[in-house]
Enzyme design. Structure first.
Site, PDB file in Angstrom:
ATOM      1  N   LYS A   1       0.850  -1.187   0.000  1.00  0.00           N
ATOM      2  CA  LYS A   1       0.000   0.000   0.000  1.00  0.00           C
ATOM      3  C   LYS A   1       0.889   1.241   0.000  1.00  0.00           C
ATOM      4  CE  LYS A   1      -4.005   2.003   2.375  1.00  0.00           C
ATOM      5  NZ  LYS A   1      -4.955   1.836   3.501  1.00  0.00           N
TER       6      LYS A   1
ATOM      7  N   GLY B   1      -1.148   8.053  -5.361  1.00  0.00           N
ATOM      8  CA  GLY B   1      -0.907   6.645  -5.077  1.00  0.00           C
ATOM      9  C   GLY B   1       0.083   6.391  -3.965  1.00  0.00           C
TER      10      GLY B   1
ATOM     11  N   ASP C   1     -16.932  -0.106   0.284  1.00  0.00           N
ATOM     12  CA  ASP C   1     -15.641  -0.519  -0.261  1.00  0.00           C
ATOM     13  C   ASP C   1     -14.624  -0.836   0.828  1.00  0.00           C
ATOM     14  OD1 ASP C   1     -16.065   2.494  -0.303  1.00  0.00           O
ATOM     15  OD2 ASP C   1     -13.884   2.408  -0.299  1.00  0.00           O
ATOM     16  N   ASN C   2     -15.001  -0.623   2.081  1.00  0.00           N
ATOM     17  CA  ASN C   2     -14.119  -0.959   3.205  1.00  0.00           C
ATOM     18  C   ASN C   2     -14.653  -2.126   4.031  1.00  0.00           C
ATOM     19  OD1 ASN C   2     -12.325   1.092   2.557  1.00  0.00           O
ATOM     20  ND2 ASN C   2     -13.310   2.588   3.882  1.00  0.00           N
TER      21      ASN C   2
ATOM     22  N   ARG D   1       0.599  -5.559   3.196  1.00  0.00           N
ATOM     23  CA  ARG D   1      -0.653  -6.070   3.745  1.00  0.00           C
ATOM     24  C   ARG D   1      -0.846  -7.524   3.322  1.00  0.00           C
ATOM     25  NH1 ARG D   1      -5.473  -1.825   3.383  1.00  0.00           N
ATOM     26  NH2 ARG D   1      -5.633  -2.504   1.212  1.00  0.00           N
TER      27      ARG D   1
ATOM     28  N   ARG E   1     -14.005  -7.289  -1.493  1.00  0.00           N
ATOM     29  CA  ARG E   1     -14.871  -6.573  -0.542  1.00  0.00           C
ATOM     30  C   ARG E   1     -16.279  -6.434  -1.109  1.00  0.00           C
ATOM     31  NH1 ARG E   1     -10.839  -1.972  -0.113  1.00  0.00           N
ATOM     32  NH2 ARG E   1      -9.421  -3.678  -0.511  1.00  0.00           N
TER      33      ARG E   1
END
Length: 676
Positions: free
Chosen positions: A172, A185, A333-334, A242, A249
């Site tokens: 990430k 990004g 989306d989480n 991660r 998701r």
């Protein structure tokens, strides 16, 4: 033959000699690899099972008819480790110490170099953000590296949690992707440290979560206007590794959504219903194999899958509530399709108990407040059900959703009984006892985590005892907030004139009022105003007396309930020992409060990574006393402030903050820390 001296070999002959030697060394078991990360065995199944956009066209774009898009991580200058989690890296068969000492480790785990077998890609998903459909979102900063085969000696428990036998790994902050929109990004040190520490903290608390294997920082810089005031600063690009079975998701299934009636936006793959079926098959076959095996009928299989997601989500949010954790941005989306805690941005653990606790400073309406989390998760499940239609019939989905609150309440009550040490009996009055406890905590401004930890020190009733209730009350009063702190905490954020104007508008022009505010927000402001007026009429001594009376009443009720735990028990000592053991393994001694994370961030920004490593060590064993590492190091002179990706802000100087042990109540200055 006479010796003619050294001769130069022809290039093709030299190459053959080198290859032969390498083959010979390999056959003798001599490894030529420079990095333990070179030995990771990748099997990137999801890129074979789901559509992949093979275009490597630079820049942001709409990705249609695909679930992933190829990308190239952007290298950084001089990457170096801040910290690694040995426990997380062990999922991949890696040794944390070896990885941290590996010169190539920071290169690989920052995305600056691509590991053998890795196939960098970004995942496409949509989402409802703060209640509105936002259209295409996707991995704007995260880069899928691939799926690593789990070690063959992985425990049965891990195999049950992750039946795929592979761990998806991401970096990430690795640079722009097709989904970066107007962003770069990148992540900075503050947000990366917060995600790294909380991922591992939540795991150690026994709550399902994605994991974090490492934090890498660099000399590359990005510009952040932290306070949105035009005073931009340069910050170091930093990356988190991660780890999860999958990062799919709820929003992954929303890429097929038709045009939203409110926002007008639609999913980039609207009309590609066959891909929805592919994704559903992949998820169920890979991560829910028992459901796949037990249902030959497709509709029944899909209903069983949705029911399991509902159950996992209900259990997850109940676990958050029981440790006072607030996610902060529970957009669709989480929300993990596996029921994991996903994406750590403006999260927060409650200090003073407040059901209206909002950890995200930009959540002005309180949509994602602590007490709203169970209902919001149900709302998100409803959006998942809509996204799965017609694979999941609407009527069947509605029936399953109606089970959610009962599931949640059952999980919540079961854990709360453990937190109170009520293990032998389940009585109807337990819910009242719990509700009264929380109300007393709210009224007295008691610290959430420490109050529960203190309950284990309150003894069960026995003959001949004296002064126990008074001692217990005094113990709990130590966790209560002072009059000054309560006044600050309950001060309305609206000026009286503004509040009066909105109240008048709600009566005279409801349509305009709804555009500006909502009744929930106004109600919260009125409650604060009433509390402020009450506090203005008492002094510290009077407040202390009120707090003492409330706690005395509750402790008395609690001990009566504890007495019933002992009724009919032949081995009382065994009951007492079990109670203390369960309570001390359910009520954490240490949680990742914002000020603890901020201490570590400030030290790291000054080049000292030891505080991050020390905090990680404490958080990995949150239920035990660790005197040698519970005292934080001194912090830097200036306090960092926030960016919208999970940073921290405050106007207070770090040097003015009182340094306290991690297990104590936080200093008053901690209230100045704001996360957005």
């Amino acid at each position: 033959m006479a010796y003619l001296g050294p001769r130069l070999l022809q290039p093709n002959i030299l190459r053959a000699v080198v290859v032969a030697r390498l083959i010979a060394m390999d056959s003798m078991g001599v490894s030529m690899s420079r990095s333990p990360l070179d030995h990771l065995e990748f099997d990137n199944v999801v890129l074979r099972r789901l559509p992949l956009d093979s275009s490597e066209e630079p820049g942001v774009r709409m990705v249609k008819g695909a679930c992933f898009s190829k990308m190239k991580p952007t290298p950084v200058t001089k990457p170096r480790f801040v910290a690694v989690s040995n426990k997380a890296l062990s999922l991949l068969g890696l040794n944390g110490a070896e990885v941290m000492s590996d010169p190539l480790g920071p290169e690989y785990l920052s995305g600056s170099k691509v590991m053998p077998g890795s196939e960098p890609a970004a995942h496409c998903y949509c989402g409802h953000q703060f209640g509105s459909f936002a259209g295409q979102l996707g991995d704007g900063a995260a880069c899928y590296l691939g799926e690593v085969k789990a070690p063959t000696d992985q425990s049965a428990e891990l195999r049950h949690e992750n039946p795929s036998g592979r761990w998806e790994i991401q970096v990430k902050g690795a640079g722009k992707t097709p989904f970066s929109r107007q962003a770069d990004g990148r992540k900075v040190l503050r947000s990366s440290i917060r995600e790294f520490l909380c991922s591992e903290a939540i795991f150690a608390l026994g709550i399902p979560t994605t994991r974090a294997g490492s934090v890498v920082t660099s000399d590359s810089k990005v510009i952040r206007d932290i306070n949105y005031d035009g005073n931009a600063i340069h910050e170091r690009c930093s990356m988190v590794l991660r780890i999860a079975p999958t990062f799919l998701r709820f929003g992954s299934f929303e890429i097929f959504k038709r045009a939203d009636e409110n926002s007008g936006r639609q999913g980039p793959s609207y009309g590609h219903d066959e891909i929805r079926g592919q994704m559903l098959d992949y998820v169920i076959e890979t991560f829910y194999p028992e459901i796949q095996q037990n249902h030959s009928d497709r509709v029944e299989r899909n209903v069983a899958f949705f029911r399991e997601v509902v159950l996992r989500t209900a259990r997850l949010v109940s676990q958050w509530q029981c440790v006072g954790f607030c996610h902060g941005v529970l957009n669709t989306d989480n929300m993990s399709i596996l029921g994991l805690t996903l994406d750590y941005g403006p999260y927060g653990f409650m200090d003073r108990f407040d059901p209206d606790f909002i950890c995200n400073a930009s959540d002005n309406s309180g949509r994602y407040s602590y007490q709203a989390q169970p209902a919001i998760c149900r709302w998100n499940l409803g959006k998942l059900a809509e996204a799965l239609a017609p694979e999941l019939p609407a009527g069947r989905a509605k029936a399953v959703l109606e089970e959610y609150m009962d599931l949640y309440n059952g999980f919540y009550l079961a854990t709360m009984r453990k937190k109170l040490g009520l293990l032998r009996k389940e009585e109807p009055e337990d819910e009242t006892l719990i509700t009264t406890l929380l109300q007393t905590m709210q009224n007295t401004g008691a610290d959430f985590s420490n109050t529960f930890r203190c309950l284990g020190e309150i003894p069960c009733p026995s003959e001949g005892e004296q002064g126990v209730v008074r001692e217990a009350t005094d113990l709990l009063l130590e966790q209560c907030t002072s009059l000054e702190e309560l006044r600050v905490a309950n001060k309305p954020t609206m000026e009286p004139r503004e509040l009066a104007m909105l109240l008048s508008m709600a009566q005279s022009n409801p349509a305009l009022f709804q555009m500006i505010s909502d009744r929930k927000t106004i109600g919260r402001q009125l409650e604060k105003l009433n509390k402020t007026q009450e506090l203005a009429e008492v002094n510290q001594e009077e407040l202390r007396g009120q707090q003492a009376q409330e706690w005395t009443d509750w402790v008395t009720s609690y001990r009566k309930r504890l007495a019933r735990e002992l009724e009919g028990q032949s081995n009382v000592q065994e009951v007492l020992d079990d109670r203390l053991r369960v309570m001390n393994s359910t009520n954490p001694r240490v949680v990742l409060r914002n000020y603890i994370a901020q201490n570590a961030i400030e030290a790291a920004e000054n080049g000292d990574f030891s505080e991050v490593q020390q905090v990680l060590k404490v958080l990995e064993d949150p239920f035990s006393a660790q005197p040698s590492v519970e005292q934080p190091a001194s912090v830097g002179a200036e306090q960092a402030v926030s960016d919208p990706q999970g940073g921290v802000s405050s106007t207070a100087a770090a040097a003015s903050r009182k340094v306290v042990c991690y297990h104590n109540r936080p200093p008053a200055s901690a209230t100045a820390i704001s996360v957005s």
